[in-house]
Design a protein around this motif. Structure first.
Motif, PDB file in Angstrom:
ATOM      1  N   GLY A  74       0.790  -1.226   0.000  1.00  0.00           N
ATOM      2  CA  GLY A  74       0.000   0.000   0.000  1.00  0.00           C
ATOM      3  C   GLY A  74       0.819   1.272   0.000  1.00  0.00           C
ATOM      4  N   ILE A  75       2.156   1.177  -0.089  1.00  0.00           N
ATOM      5  CA  ILE A  75       2.976   2.388  -0.009  1.00  0.00           C
ATOM      6  C   ILE A  75       3.077   3.066  -1.369  1.00  0.00           C
ATOM      7  N   GLY A  76       3.538   4.306  -1.364  1.00  0.00           N
ATOM      8  CA  GLY A  76       3.797   5.023  -2.597  1.00  0.00           C
ATOM      9  C   GLY A  76       2.563   5.204  -3.464  1.00  0.00           C
ATOM     10  N   THR A  77       2.778   5.080  -4.768  1.00  0.00           N
ATOM     11  CA  THR A  77       1.713   5.285  -5.748  1.00  0.00           C
ATOM     12  C   THR A  77       1.531   4.028  -6.585  1.00  0.00           C
ATOM     13  N   LYS A  78       0.286   3.649  -6.844  1.00  0.00           N
ATOM     14  CA  LYS A  78       0.024   2.497  -7.699  1.00  0.00           C
ATOM     15  C   LYS A  78       0.158   2.911  -9.157  1.00  0.00           C
ATOM     16  N   VAL A  79       0.909   2.130  -9.944  1.00  0.00           N
ATOM     17  CA  VAL A  79       1.077   2.404 -11.374  1.00  0.00           C
ATOM     18  C   VAL A  79       0.753   1.140 -12.158  1.00  0.00           C
ATOM     19  N   SER A  80       0.464   1.308 -13.432  1.00  0.00           N
ATOM     20  CA  SER A  80       0.183   0.143 -14.272  1.00  0.00           C
ATOM     21  C   SER A  80       1.488  -0.523 -14.667  1.00  0.00           C
ATOM     22  N   TYR A  81       1.420  -1.803 -14.968  1.00  0.00           N
ATOM     23  CA  TYR A  81       2.634  -2.540 -15.334  1.00  0.00           C
ATOM     24  C   TYR A  81       3.239  -1.988 -16.622  1.00  0.00           C
ATOM     25  N   SER A  82       2.398  -1.484 -17.523  1.00  0.00           N
ATOM     26  CA  SER A  82       2.908  -0.927 -18.776  1.00  0.00           C
ATOM     27  C   SER A  82       3.763   0.317 -18.531  1.00  0.00           C
ATOM     28  N   ASP A  83       3.567   0.987 -17.385  1.00  0.00           N
ATOM     29  CA  ASP A  83       4.353   2.176 -17.033  1.00  0.00           C
ATOM     30  C   ASP A  83       5.431   1.866 -15.998  1.00  0.00           C
ATOM     31  N   ALA A  84       5.622   0.590 -15.671  1.00  0.00           N
ATOM     32  CA  ALA A  84       6.586   0.213 -14.625  1.00  0.00           C
ATOM     33  C   ALA A  84       8.003   0.623 -15.003  1.00  0.00           C
ATOM     34  N   LYS A  85       8.750   1.097 -14.000  1.00  0.00           N
ATOM     35  CA  LYS A  85      10.144   1.509 -14.190  1.00  0.00           C
ATOM     36  C   LYS A  85      11.023   0.762 -13.182  1.00  0.00           C
ATOM     37  N   PRO A  86      12.335   0.649 -13.478  1.00  0.00           N
ATOM     38  CA  PRO A  86      13.244   0.041 -12.510  1.00  0.00           C
ATOM     39  C   PRO A  86      13.139   0.725 -11.149  1.00  0.00           C
ATOM     40  N   GLY A  87      13.019  -0.071 -10.106  1.00  0.00           N
ATOM     41  CA  GLY A  87      12.861   0.458  -8.757  1.00  0.00           C
ATOM     42  C   GLY A  87      11.447   0.352  -8.238  1.00  0.00           C
ATOM     43  N   ASP A  88      10.471   0.118  -9.136  1.00  0.00           N
ATOM     44  CA  ASP A  88       9.093  -0.098  -8.683  1.00  0.00           C
ATOM     45  C   ASP A  88       8.973  -1.465  -7.999  1.00  0.00           C
ATOM     46  N   LEU A  89       7.993  -1.598  -7.131  1.00  0.00           N
ATOM     47  CA  LEU A  89       7.755  -2.864  -6.439  1.00  0.00           C
ATOM     48  C   LEU A  89       6.697  -3.665  -7.193  1.00  0.00           C
ATOM     49  N   VAL A  90       6.995  -4.943  -7.448  1.00  0.00           N
ATOM     50  CA  VAL A  90       6.034  -5.816  -8.146  1.00  0.00           C
ATOM     51  C   VAL A  90       5.592  -6.924  -7.188  1.00  0.00           C
ATOM     52  N   TYR A 129      11.454  -4.344  -9.349  1.00  0.00           N
ATOM     53  CA  TYR A 129      11.452  -4.448 -10.810  1.00  0.00           C
ATOM     54  C   TYR A 129      12.755  -3.890 -11.386  1.00  0.00           C
ATOM     55  N   LEU A 130      13.342  -4.616 -12.380  1.00  0.00           N
ATOM     56  CA  LEU A 130      14.606  -4.205 -12.995  1.00  0.00           C
ATOM     57  C   LEU A 130      14.422  -3.736 -14.433  1.00  0.00           C
ATOM     58  N   GLY A 131      13.232  -3.949 -14.987  1.00  0.00           N
ATOM     59  CA  GLY A 131      13.002  -3.632 -16.388  1.00  0.00           C
ATOM     60  C   GLY A 131      13.093  -4.889 -17.242  1.00  0.00           C
ATOM     61  N   ASN A 132      12.556  -4.816 -18.455  1.00  0.00           N
ATOM     62  CA  ASN A 132      12.612  -5.936 -19.415  1.00  0.00           C
ATOM     63  C   ASN A 132      12.044  -7.234 -18.843  1.00  0.00           C
ATOM     64  N   GLY A 133      11.008  -7.102 -18.019  1.00  0.00           N
ATOM     65  CA  GLY A 133      10.354  -8.300 -17.500  1.00  0.00           C
ATOM     66  C   GLY A 133      11.160  -9.041 -16.448  1.00  0.00           C
ATOM     67  N   LYS A 134      12.130  -8.386 -15.816  1.00  0.00           N
ATOM     68  CA  LYS A 134      12.956  -9.020 -14.780  1.00  0.00           C
ATOM     69  C   LYS A 134      12.735  -8.325 -13.437  1.00  0.00           C
ATOM     70  N   PHE A 135      12.917  -9.087 -12.358  1.00  0.00           N
ATOM     71  CA  PHE A 135      12.895  -8.483 -11.026  1.00  0.00           C
ATOM     72  C   PHE A 135      13.896  -9.210 -10.140  1.00  0.00           C
ATOM     73  N   ILE A 136      14.338  -8.548  -9.100  1.00  0.00           N
ATOM     74  CA  ILE A 136      15.248  -9.154  -8.124  1.00  0.00           C
ATOM     75  C   ILE A 136      14.495  -9.314  -6.811  1.00  0.00           C
ATOM     76  N   GLY A 137      14.614 -10.491  -6.208  1.00  0.00           N
ATOM     77  CA  GLY A 137      13.896 -10.739  -4.968  1.00  0.00           C
ATOM     78  C   GLY A 137      14.418 -11.977  -4.271  1.00  0.00           C
TER      79      GLY A 137
END
Length: 421
Positions: free
Chosen positions: A354-370, A384-392
């Motif tokens: 629930g933190i920050g701002t909710k954005v659509s996946y099409s607008d996702a940028k590196p650093g967003d939480l997925v 989120y790292l971009g290009n359909g990748k994430f680190i977790g």
């Protein structure tokens, strides 16, 4: 292949036959043979290229199988650890329930004692006040035969009253202490039950990952088998063409023997042709190490949060972990990574969702939480790292970069993305 090996073989055999039936066509037959020799060599080069490609693909499959076996091993380890944690949690729940039961029994005993004390006090009050008001008390006090007796009676009545009052206060305090302790234990019991639910969900998730990995392994083994069969077929075709090439070469030498003088140059040419006609053993391809993930750029301190985990890739998944040692859980890692950039965020998936701002996946940028719906809605989180990748921090792999464009993480991702800043 661009050419048909079977058709080529038929043509060359027919050409060979015609070369030995007519002396008048001697020169033309030699030229035809040389053309066919060149054509065979071209086809052999193409087969060798296909062989090299097949061996390269086999090597890639073997690397994938090795990595997959490691992932399966990590998944099994995670499963064993979570099952052990589940057993410990169930034992804690049982022990806590027994403790609650003991405290409830203790409260009952105290309540009975307090009730008994109330009865005793009640009887004393009645005995003091048989005639109503304080008359009985006065009779007890003024019934003294001397001043000394009067003092003793007053003191005795006051001591009895004070003693009863203190005892009642102590018993009430003990009862409150036991009830407070019971509330504390019940709270812990609720927490353990909630943990059990999460562990059950985690176990189910790991089982799904384990099943998916086994399916991948079976697919890779089938692919390897197909590639090995293809390689063997290509080797047979190359061997057949090598024999045919040698026959053509010998026919050329026999046809040109009467008119061609052996020279050092022709020796060199023969040596070169002999070298060309060699089957040529293909070297085994060496396995390439997988490259280290490239750092992802972000804005300001966000880059620090995005890249903080790369040096700890492979650190094991640890339930409730919030540091590299002994390890992270998913929300603990995300909170830690942003803390490295001086950004304070919650360390639970519920808080992070629930933190920050909710954005659509099409607008996702590196650093967003997925977020991913694993054992519960938004049960897993990563950066989120971009290009359909994430680190977790994944329970089956530990801290790792994962692909959310296909497979398990694609199936469990429902589009929930939060932008911290």
């Amino acid at each position: 292949m661009k050419k048909s090996v079977v058709t080529l073989t038929t043509v060359v055999v027919v050409g060979l036959g015609s070369a030995f039936f007519s002396v008048d066509t001697h020169a033309e037959s030699v030229n035809d043979l040389k053309q066919k020799q060149s054509q065979i060599q071209d086809d052999r080069e193409e087969i060798k290229a296909n062989l090299s490609d097949a061996e390269s693909k086999i090597a890639d499959v073997l690397i994938d199988l090795e990595e997959l076996n490691k992932e399966i091993e990590r998944t099994n380890e995670a499963l064993a650890k979570n099952e052990e944690k589940m057993n410990d949690t169930e034992k804690d729940i049982k022990a806590t329930k027994e403790k609650v039961s003991e405290l409830e029994d203790e409260i009952v005993v105290l309540e009975d004692a307090i009730e008994e004390r109330y009865s005793i006090l009640k009887e004393r009050v009645v005995s003091y006040q048989k005639s109503g008001g304080d008359i009985s008390y006065l009779e007890v006090v003024f019934g003294a035969k001397s001043f000394g007796d009067f003092i003793n009676r007053v003191s005795a009545v006051n001591k009895i009253s004070d003693s009863d009052t203190k005892l009642m206060e102590k018993q009430e305090a003990d009862k409150k202490a036991v009830e407070d302790k019971k509330d504390e234990v019940v709270t812990k019991l609720d927490e353990l039950k909630e943990m059990k639910v999460e562990l059950e969900g985690m176990l189910a998730t790991i089982e799904e990952q384990k099943s998916a990995n086994e399916d991948k392994k079976a697919t890779l083994k089938d692919k390897k088998k197909e590639l090995v069969t293809m390689k063997e077929d290509l080797q047979v075709k190359d061997s057949d063409l090598a024999s045919l090439e040698q026959n053509v070469k010998q026919s050329i030498e026999d046809a040109t023997a009467p008119v061609v003088t052996q020279t050092s140059e022709s020796n060199a040419s023969s040596s070169s042709e002999s070298s060309d006609s060699d089957g040529g053993k293909l070297s085994t391809l060496s396995s390439e190490k997988k490259s280290t993930p490239v750092a992802v750029k972000g804005n300001g301190n966000l880059s620090t949060a995005i890249n903080a985990g790369y040096q700890y890739l492979g650190v094991p998944y640890t339930w409730g972990g919030k540091t590299p040692n002994p390890g992270f859980d998913c929300s603990g890692f995300v909170s830690w990574a942003f803390a490295q950039a001086g950004i304070s965020i919650p360390s639970s998936t519920a808080g992070l969702s629930g933190i920050g701002t909710k954005v659509s996946y099409s607008d996702a940028k590196p650093g967003d939480l997925v977020f991913f719906n694993t054992y519960k809605t938004n049960g897993h989180v990563g950066i989120y790292l971009g290009n359909g990748k994430f680190i977790g921090a994944q329970s089956s792999t530990g801290l790792a970069v994962a692909n959310m464009s296909s497979g398990y993480w694609n199936d469990t991702f429902t589009g929930h993305v939060r932008r911290v800043k």
